[in-house]
Design an enzyme around this catalytic site. Structure first.
Site, PDB file in Angstrom:
ATOM      1  N   GLU A   1      -5.543  -4.770  10.603  1.00  0.00           N
ATOM      2  CA  GLU A   1      -4.579  -3.777  10.664  1.00  0.00           C
ATOM      3  C   GLU A   1      -5.040  -2.845  11.907  1.00  0.00           C
ATOM      4  O   GLU A   1      -5.534  -1.961  12.086  1.00  0.00           O
ATOM      5  CB  GLU A   1      -4.642  -2.841   9.499  1.00  0.00           C
ATOM      6  CG  GLU A   1      -4.452  -3.434   8.083  1.00  0.00           C
ATOM      7  CD  GLU A   1      -3.669  -2.424   7.123  1.00  0.00           C
ATOM      8  OE1 GLU A   1      -2.591  -2.557   6.846  1.00  0.00           O
ATOM      9  OE2 GLU A   1      -4.232  -1.199   6.990  1.00  0.00           O
TER      10      GLU A   1
ATOM     11  N   GLY B   1       2.443   2.322  10.886  1.00  0.00           N
ATOM     12  CA  GLY B   1       3.187   3.396  10.790  1.00  0.00           C
ATOM     13  C   GLY B   1       4.031   3.769  12.177  1.00  0.00           C
ATOM     14  O   GLY B   1       4.671   4.758  12.261  1.00  0.00           O
TER      15      GLY B   1
ATOM     16  N   SER C   1       3.166  -2.108  10.452  1.00  0.00           N
ATOM     17  CA  SER C   1       4.446  -2.270  10.666  1.00  0.00           C
ATOM     18  C   SER C   1       5.104  -3.443  10.172  1.00  0.00           C
ATOM     19  O   SER C   1       6.158  -3.906  10.932  1.00  0.00           O
ATOM     20  CB  SER C   1       4.759  -1.938  12.070  1.00  0.00           C
ATOM     21  OG  SER C   1       4.317  -0.334  12.509  1.00  0.00           O
TER      22      SER C   1
ATOM     23  N   GLY D   1       2.593  -1.087   4.080  1.00  0.00           N
ATOM     24  CA  GLY D   1       2.769   0.189   4.042  1.00  0.00           C
ATOM     25  C   GLY D   1       3.920   0.906   3.686  1.00  0.00           C
ATOM     26  O   GLY D   1       4.668   0.575   2.728  1.00  0.00           O
ATOM     27  N   GLY D   2       4.460   1.324   4.480  1.00  0.00           N
ATOM     28  CA  GLY D   2       5.889   2.133   4.442  1.00  0.00           C
ATOM     29  C   GLY D   2       6.931   1.130   3.660  1.00  0.00           C
ATOM     30  O   GLY D   2       7.863   1.728   2.786  1.00  0.00           O
TER      31      GLY D   2
ATOM     32  N   GLU E   1      -7.020   4.996   7.579  1.00  0.00           N
ATOM     33  CA  GLU E   1      -6.760   6.466   7.070  1.00  0.00           C
ATOM     34  C   GLU E   1      -7.848   6.924   6.449  1.00  0.00           C
ATOM     35  O   GLU E   1      -8.169   8.085   6.506  1.00  0.00           O
ATOM     36  CB  GLU E   1      -5.426   6.440   6.440  1.00  0.00           C
ATOM     37  CG  GLU E   1      -4.538   6.137   7.349  1.00  0.00           C
ATOM     38  CD  GLU E   1      -2.919   5.575   6.638  1.00  0.00           C
ATOM     39  OE1 GLU E   1      -2.941   5.820   5.385  1.00  0.00           O
ATOM     40  OE2 GLU E   1      -2.092   5.181   7.373  1.00  0.00           O
TER      41      GLU E   1
ATOM     42  N   ASN F   1       0.843  -1.251   0.094  1.00  0.00           N
ATOM     43  CA  ASN F   1       0.110  -0.091   0.044  1.00  0.00           C
ATOM     44  C   ASN F   1       0.964   1.241   0.020  1.00  0.00           C
ATOM     45  O   ASN F   1       1.403   1.652   1.138  1.00  0.00           O
ATOM     46  CB  ASN F   1      -0.859  -0.073   1.228  1.00  0.00           C
ATOM     47  CG  ASN F   1      -1.826   1.185   1.361  1.00  0.00           C
ATOM     48  OD1 ASN F   1      -2.053   2.093   0.480  1.00  0.00           O
ATOM     49  ND2 ASN F   1      -2.464   1.477   2.587  1.00  0.00           N
TER      50      ASN F   1
ATOM     51  N   HIS G   1      -9.432   1.361   4.617  1.00  0.00           N
ATOM     52  CA  HIS G   1      -8.287   1.466   5.406  1.00  0.00           C
ATOM     53  C   HIS G   1      -8.625   2.833   6.670  1.00  0.00           C
ATOM     54  O   HIS G   1      -9.443   3.490   6.472  1.00  0.00           O
ATOM     55  CB  HIS G   1      -7.372   2.087   4.456  1.00  0.00           C
ATOM     56  CG  HIS G   1      -6.036   2.027   5.030  1.00  0.00           C
ATOM     57  ND1 HIS G   1      -5.468   2.984   6.000  1.00  0.00           N
ATOM     58  CD2 HIS G   1      -4.644   1.016   4.991  1.00  0.00           C
ATOM     59  CE1 HIS G   1      -4.401   2.848   6.303  1.00  0.00           C
ATOM     60  NE2 HIS G   1      -3.657   1.817   5.871  1.00  0.00           N
TER      61      HIS G   1
ATOM     62  N   LYS H   1      -0.078   4.109  -0.099  1.00  0.00           N
ATOM     63  CA  LYS H   1      -0.523   5.516   0.112  1.00  0.00           C
ATOM     64  C   LYS H   1      -0.409   6.728  -0.873  1.00  0.00           C
ATOM     65  O   LYS H   1      -0.487   6.417  -1.881  1.00  0.00           O
ATOM     66  CB  LYS H   1      -0.225   5.699   1.808  1.00  0.00           C
ATOM     67  CG  LYS H   1      -0.347   4.467   2.621  1.00  0.00           C
ATOM     68  CD  LYS H   1      -0.014   4.780   3.967  1.00  0.00           C
ATOM     69  CE  LYS H   1      -0.227   3.404   4.672  1.00  0.00           C
ATOM     70  NZ  LYS H   1      -0.055   3.534   6.008  1.00  0.00           N
TER      71      LYS H   1
HETATM   72  P1  PGA Z   1       2.777   0.492   7.765  1.00  0.00           P
HETATM   73  O1  PGA Z   1       1.293   0.788   6.944  1.00  0.00           O
HETATM   74  O2  PGA Z   1       3.121  -0.882   7.020  1.00  0.00           O
HETATM   75  O3  PGA Z   1       3.328   1.705   7.207  1.00  0.00           O
HETATM   76  O4  PGA Z   1       2.649   0.323   8.787  1.00  0.00           O
HETATM   77  C1  PGA Z   1       0.270  -0.504   6.832  1.00  0.00           C
HETATM   78  C2  PGA Z   1      -0.953   0.130   6.426  1.00  0.00           C
HETATM   79  O5  PGA Z   1      -1.589   1.088   6.693  1.00  0.00           O
HETATM   80  O6  PGA Z   1      -1.581  -0.736   5.183  1.00  0.00           O
END
Ligand code: PGA
Length: 242
Positions: free
Chosen positions: A157, A163, A202, A223-224, A92, A8, A90, A10
């Site tokens: 999640e 994050g 994470s 994500g990251g 967010e 992802n 998600h 983002k």
């Molecule tokens: P992250 O994000 O791996 O940066 O924690 C995961 C996500 O929001 O899908």
């Protein structure tokens, strides 16, 4: 079933970066199924550049097929430009755009109807976990975010793990994935027994193997660490071979 590793992006990524990312994916020999989920404008470029067996996912879609919805994108148009999956609900988007379970449910129904595989995200906040409500919160999200025609993936999640570099304990991931599986089987019977349940929050190259080895963890939503192809592929390479 093969493990599924979804990236992802983002609101990150550039058109200039697509070719190198796709080349890295092409060069890797990965047993897991991969899905790359960049921002909308990069979807056609990734769909063209990635090998056919790699999925391309959007990060949202609208519930309606067309109409006066400025700034929104329909599932059918995503499908037309080569998209295979769509992340929905998600945390967010639930937080930044006020998306409710009912919104997510309508979007997921539209995605399935258009031939996309939805990846529906659920997860508790830290306060909810501290209050001992995590499983109940996720059960409620599932009950109201998944439409009757649901056929797709669920991503667990925990909001507090996204994050932050923090992840739940193996026991907590195991308990939550078992609860999600039970809810899916109760609602969708044999289909629910086969729906992949991803863990997200994470996931990094150094913790992926441990998370992916847990029962009922069928993959990861990253994500990251998906922004660098090398890290994304290292996570995918740490999935158990099946
Ligand atoms: P992250 O994000 O791996 O940066 O924690 C995961 C996500 O929001 O899908």
């Amino acid at each position: 079933m093969r493990f599924i590793i979804a990236g992802n992006f983002k609101m990150n990524g550039t058109l200039a970066g697509v070719a190198a990312y796709a080349d890295a994916v092409k060069a890797a020999e990965i047993g897991a199924a991969l899905i790359v989920c960049p921002p909308f404008p990069l979807l056609p470029a990734f769909a063209a550049a990635l090998p056919r067996h790699v999925g391309v996912g959007a990060q949202d879609c609208h519930a309606r097929a067309s109409g006066a919805h400025t700034g929104d994108v329909s599932a059918a148009l995503l499908k037309e430009v080569g998209v295979t999956h769509v992340i929905l609900g998600h945390s967010e988007r639930r937080a930044d755009h006020g998306e409710t379970n009912a919104d997510v449910c309508a979007k997921a129904a539209a995605a399935v109807a258009a031939g996309l595989m939805p990846i529906v995200c659920v997860g508790e906040t830290e306060a909810q976990r501290d209050a001992g409500e995590a499983v109940e919160v996720v059960r409620t999200q599932l009950a109201h975010s998944l439409p009757d025609n649901f056929n797709g993936l669920v991503a667990y999640e925990p909001v507090w793990a996204i994050g932050t570099g923090r992840t739940p304990s193996p026991d907590d991931v195991t308990a939550m994935h078992a609860a999600i599986r039970a809810a899916l089987v109760e609602r969708f019977s044999a289909t629910g027994a086969a729906m992949p349940i991803l863990y997200g929050g994470s996931v990094k190259p150094d913790n992926a193997a441990g998370l992916l080895a847990l029962p009922e963890v069928g993959g990861a939503l990253v994500g990251g660490a998906s922004l660098k192809a090398a890290d994304f592929l290292a996570i995918a390479a740490s999935a158990p071979t099946v």
